[in-house]
Design an enzyme around this catalytic site. Structure first.
Site, PDB file in Angstrom:
ATOM      1  CG  HIS A   1       5.854   4.861 -16.251  1.00  0.00           C
ATOM      2  ND1 HIS A   1       5.283   6.029 -15.835  1.00  0.00           N
ATOM      3  CD2 HIS A   1       5.847   4.908 -17.605  1.00  0.00           C
ATOM      4  CE1 HIS A   1       4.950   6.767 -16.890  1.00  0.00           C
ATOM      5  NE2 HIS A   1       5.296   6.108 -17.971  1.00  0.00           N
TER       6      HIS A   1
ATOM      7  CG  HIS B   1      -2.002   7.070 -18.140  1.00  0.00           C
ATOM      8  ND1 HIS B   1      -1.911   6.106 -19.120  1.00  0.00           N
ATOM      9  CD2 HIS B   1      -0.807   7.709 -18.124  1.00  0.00           C
ATOM     10  CE1 HIS B   1      -0.721   6.168 -19.678  1.00  0.00           C
ATOM     11  NE2 HIS B   1      -0.032   7.132 -19.091  1.00  0.00           N
TER      12      HIS B   1
END
Length: 203
Positions: free
Chosen positions: A112, A62
């Protein structure tokens, strides 16, 4: 008393953010590149040629690019979900990468959320290319998601519905979910990604 409530609120917010982040120090939760991993560079070589990629349970990570972040200690701990770099992830058996991008100029930056990870999409492709050339029995899949608003100087288009196959020679063709291990290997250990085949945003 009126000042106490905002202070308590801020302390509560900090605790809520920090508590999950501090779990990273737990050995049951976190792994380090120095851990005794088993080399899984060629585990797909044991798979029969007629097995479809869609029939396989492939190990993935992830937010795969969030290793080696350096923003601010508490921010780093929240942003970082990986300790192994791309090369190490592939070496230890990962075959699906989760790449979050932001369009900037004529390239894709890895993000991110709003945090730039000091890496470009091309860095991931270079690692994958090296790995596939060294391990022709393997196939690496990667998912790309547009993570953050495009930069004001972005000149590259984004097509959400395009899916192509990228081989170690960077040749693109249509990808099909019924592809077998054999066809993927013959295609040059291909990688599937949702990206326009008419552009080359390696970064």
């Amino acid at each position: 008393m009126q000042l106490l409530h905002p202070v308590l609120g801020m302390l509560g917010l900090f605790y809520a953010l920090a508590s999950p982040a501090f779990a990273h120090s737990d050995d049951a939760y976190s792994h380090d590149a120095k851990d005794a991993f088993t080399d899984k560079s060629a585990w797909m070589s044991a798979i029969r040629d007629n097995v479809r990629l869609s029939e396989l349970a492939l190990a993935g990570t992830h937010d795969s690019a969030t290793f080696d972040t350096s923003v601010f200690p508490i921010v780093d701990d929240i942003v970082r979900t990986q300790t192994l770099n791309f090369d190490e992830q592939l070496k230890y058996g990962i075959r699906v990468l989760d790449l979050r991008i932001r369009r900037t100029g004529d390239a894709f930056a890895l993000h991110h959320g709003p945090v730039y990870l000091d890496k470009m999409f091309g860095n991931a492709l270079q690692s994958i290319e090296r790995f596939l050339k060294a391990n022709p029995s393997e196939t690496v899949l990667f998912r790309i998601k547009e993570e953050h608003t495009a930069a004001s100087d972005a000149t590259i288009a984004w097509r959400r519905s395009s899916t192509v196959t990228w081989s170690s020679s960077r040749a693109c063709s249509s990808s099909r979910p019924q592809a077998t291990s054999h066809s993927a290997r013959r295609a040059g250990s291909s990688c599937c990604c949702p990206i326009s085949p008419n552009s080359t945003p390696w970064g």
